[in-house]
Design a protein around this motif. Sequence first.
Motif, PDB file in Angstrom:
ATOM      1  N   PRO A 122       6.226   8.067   7.368  1.00 22.89           N
ATOM      2  CA  PRO A 122       6.407   9.087   6.332  1.00 22.89           C
ATOM      3  C   PRO A 122       5.936   8.611   4.963  1.00 22.89           C
ATOM      4  CG  PRO A 122       8.516   8.122   6.930  1.00 22.89           C
ATOM      5  CD  PRO A 122       7.506   7.567   7.886  1.00 22.89           C
ATOM      6  N   ILE A 123       5.474   9.549   4.171  1.00 23.80           N
ATOM      7  CA  ILE A 123       5.035   9.239   2.811  1.00 23.80           C
ATOM      8  C   ILE A 123       6.203   8.697   1.999  1.00 23.80           C
ATOM      9  CG2 ILE A 123       4.173  10.273   0.674  1.00 23.80           C
ATOM     10  CD1 ILE A 123       2.635  12.273   2.431  1.00 23.80           C
ATOM     11  N   VAL A 124       7.386   9.212   2.261  1.00 24.77           N
ATOM     12  CA  VAL A 124       8.543   8.764   1.480  1.00 24.77           C
ATOM     13  C   VAL A 124       8.781   7.263   1.659  1.00 24.77           C
ATOM     14  CG1 VAL A 124      10.224   9.329   3.300  1.00 24.77           C
ATOM     15  CG2 VAL A 124      10.947   9.305   0.906  1.00 24.77           C
ATOM     16  N   GLU A 125       8.515   6.730   2.849  1.00 27.20           N
ATOM     17  CA  GLU A 125       8.651   5.283   3.067  1.00 27.20           C
ATOM     18  C   GLU A 125       7.598   4.521   2.274  1.00 27.20           C
ATOM     19  OE1 GLU A 125       8.692   3.716   6.984  1.00 27.20           O
ATOM     20  OE2 GLU A 125      10.419   4.904   7.622  1.00 27.20           O
ATOM     21  N   TYR A 179       6.166   5.371  -0.467  1.00 24.40           N
ATOM     22  CA  TYR A 179       6.449   5.406  -1.895  1.00 24.40           C
ATOM     23  C   TYR A 179       7.694   4.606  -2.254  1.00 24.40           C
ATOM     24  CZ  TYR A 179       2.919   8.813  -3.322  1.00 24.40           C
ATOM     25  OH  TYR A 179       1.739   9.442  -3.631  1.00 24.40           O
ATOM     26  N   LYS A 180       8.567   4.407  -1.266  1.00 21.12           N
ATOM     27  CA  LYS A 180       9.811   3.683  -1.547  1.00 21.12           C
ATOM     28  C   LYS A 180       9.693   2.186  -1.279  1.00 21.12           C
ATOM     29  CE  LYS A 180      12.264   7.286  -2.755  1.00 21.12           C
ATOM     30  NZ  LYS A 180      12.751   7.449  -4.139  1.00 21.12           N
ATOM     31  N   GLY A 181       8.483   1.717  -0.968  1.00 21.77           N
ATOM     32  CA  GLY A 181       8.296   0.273  -0.858  1.00 21.77           C
ATOM     33  C   GLY A 181       7.750  -0.215   0.461  1.00 21.77           C
ATOM     34  N   SER A 182       7.858   0.599   1.545  1.00 22.30           N
ATOM     35  CA  SER A 182       7.336   0.172   2.839  1.00 22.30           C
ATOM     36  C   SER A 182       5.843   0.466   2.900  1.00 22.30           C
ATOM     37  CB  SER A 182       8.049   0.917   3.971  1.00 22.30           C
ATOM     38  OG  SER A 182       7.499   0.569   5.220  1.00 22.30           O
ATOM     39  N   ASP A 206       5.432  -4.514  -8.786  1.00 18.70           N
ATOM     40  CA  ASP A 206       6.356  -4.165  -7.694  1.00 18.70           C
ATOM     41  C   ASP A 206       5.778  -4.567  -6.346  1.00 18.70           C
ATOM     42  OD1 ASP A 206       8.134  -3.128  -9.497  1.00 18.70           O
ATOM     43  OD2 ASP A 206       7.543  -1.032  -9.203  1.00 18.70           O
ATOM     44  N   TRP A 207       4.454  -4.545  -6.226  1.00 18.86           N
ATOM     45  CA  TRP A 207       3.784  -4.903  -4.978  1.00 18.86           C
ATOM     46  C   TRP A 207       3.459  -6.398  -4.905  1.00 18.86           C
ATOM     47  CZ3 TRP A 207      -0.282  -0.390  -5.271  1.00 18.86           C
ATOM     48  CH2 TRP A 207       0.356   0.817  -4.955  1.00 18.86           C
ATOM     49  N   GLY A 208       3.790  -7.127  -5.941  1.00 20.69           N
ATOM     50  CA  GLY A 208       3.506  -8.553  -5.944  1.00 20.69           C
ATOM     51  C   GLY A 208       2.070  -8.889  -6.262  1.00 20.69           C
ATOM     52  N   MET A 216      -5.035   2.220   6.032  1.00 19.04           N
ATOM     53  CA  MET A 216      -3.739   2.389   6.678  1.00 19.04           C
ATOM     54  C   MET A 216      -2.676   1.734   5.798  1.00 19.04           C
ATOM     55  SD  MET A 216      -2.537   1.324  10.547  1.00 19.04           S
ATOM     56  CE  MET A 216      -4.015   2.023  11.257  1.00 19.04           C
ATOM     57  N   LEU A 217      -1.974   2.556   5.046  1.00 19.86           N
ATOM     58  CA  LEU A 217      -1.030   2.035   4.054  1.00 19.86           C
ATOM     59  C   LEU A 217       0.423   2.223   4.501  1.00 19.86           C
ATOM     60  CD1 LEU A 217      -2.799   3.357   0.841  1.00 19.86           C
ATOM     61  CD2 LEU A 217      -2.953   1.085   1.872  1.00 19.86           C
TER      62      LEU A 217
END
Length: 543
Positions: free
Chosen positions: A407-410, A412-415, A476-478, A542-543
């Motif tokens: 899901p897009i929500v994952e 955007y929430k860090g996964s 946030d992504w390092g 593939m993100l």
Amino acid sequence: MLRVHHSMESAAPASCEQTEKAKKYDRQLRLWGDHGQSLLEIGHVCLINASATGTETLKSLVLPGLGAVTIIDDAKVAHQDTGNNFFVDLASIGRPRGEVALRLLLELNPEVRGTFVDQPLQEILDNQPEFFTPFTCVIATCLPESTLLTLSKVLWDAKIPLVVVRSYGMIGYIRIQIEEHTVIESHPDNEIPDLRLDRPFSALEKYMDSLDLDAMDDKEHSHVPYVVILYKFLQKWNQEHGAPPKNYKEKKLFIQLVKTGMREKESGENEENFDEAVKAVNTSLLPTSIPSGVQTLLNEAANITPSPTTKPFWIMARALHEFVSSEGRGVLPVRGTIPDMTADSEKYIKIQSLYRDQAAQDADWVLRRVQEHSQQLGPRKVMPSLENDVKNFCKNAHALRVIKGKPIVEEYKGSINLSEIGAHLENPESDLVWYVMLRAVDQFHSEFRAYPGYFQDQVETDIVRLKVCVNRLLADWGCGPIVKDDFIHEMCRYGASEVHSVAAYIGGCAAQEVIKIITAQYVPINNTHIYNAIAATSGTFML
């Protein structure tokens, strides 16, 4: 309750329907066939926001004959819409944008049904999320981040595919959210023929052994199908070497062996069928095996316990695994098709029928296993075309595909796939930098309630603010602050505008992905596509 303003539909005349439809949709029928067209015609797509990008996407679905469309849009037509959206005009300024666009879109194809809803999307999501249940697919454009994430969760839970499409200045973006998408007809490029010369089935072996090349007269010899030639010389090769040629050196020697069987024609030219045999060596003598991706899929199917909710795809995949483990002796069912060859009709048709009959036998074995599994599951919806479905499944078994998304929500929430991002950002030419910029402008909008550069008198201030958003996102992504200021200036220059040429291109691409999802043919992107109109480049990630 939803405020549905009106519904528009018109039916095609019954007379000469098939003939007229075949003429109208001739080119696309060649791509996805009658069965694909039937799925498209019962599809119902929801478009959220009739922006330039949204209407261009819908246009490319209405033209090929999508069954029905629903537009959700509470915006009114504004002056800026008339500059980039071909489905509104100056006379419609101030009127509901979705209503105006729907009317003009349906003029393109009277067979398509359409409905317009002018309620705010967030209101629907909050009060009536089940509204989306009937849709085959949802297309979303021009959504703020918070609303997109809510929509993402609702549709993911309902197992409804979501296609997010966006044009932002000179940048295009497509993101497909789908939990699991199974593809039987993936239409791979450069398909290798399934001739089984290294392990022929008994009927084929018996017929081939009955032919004697040396005893044929010149005319018959020059018209024997090349598959026979390859089989005969492969038997000679195997007697001496014990196994088919494997590498370039061995195949080169095998070609020389085949050439020894040629007879010179009166014209001095080589026999055409032998020339075809030589050219086919590299593709026709490959070992008969199961592609690794298909084997992984079959292993997964073997571990599935069928239930009434199990997709037919997985029931057929389980039966296919059982075929491979028993009747198939480690290989997939015969496909049943062979390439064109220089040959006399009698021998070609005979060989063609041998492959076709074996394919039918293999598919029948799989069909019986599917029926057994289905009966054990108790009452379930009957598949009226089960026999055809199984035949099609077996014919395409070598190229089955399953895409499992997230899901897009994952995301955007860090996964998110940080290794993919980090590797691409190290390359200054990678288009993934535009994904970073789009995420940053969304964060900018969430914080300042406007997109950077939207107000011309604040551009300089917005550049500084957007740079903060970009660096915060990368931190946030390092990742280090590795995005050049040029990209930040470019995004502020756009001011969230939609350029029609970009909207038209990315909308057409998104429509293709929707058609892939609806027809379950061809392989959709997984999961993010970026288009850079500045350099005319694109990339899928593939993100």
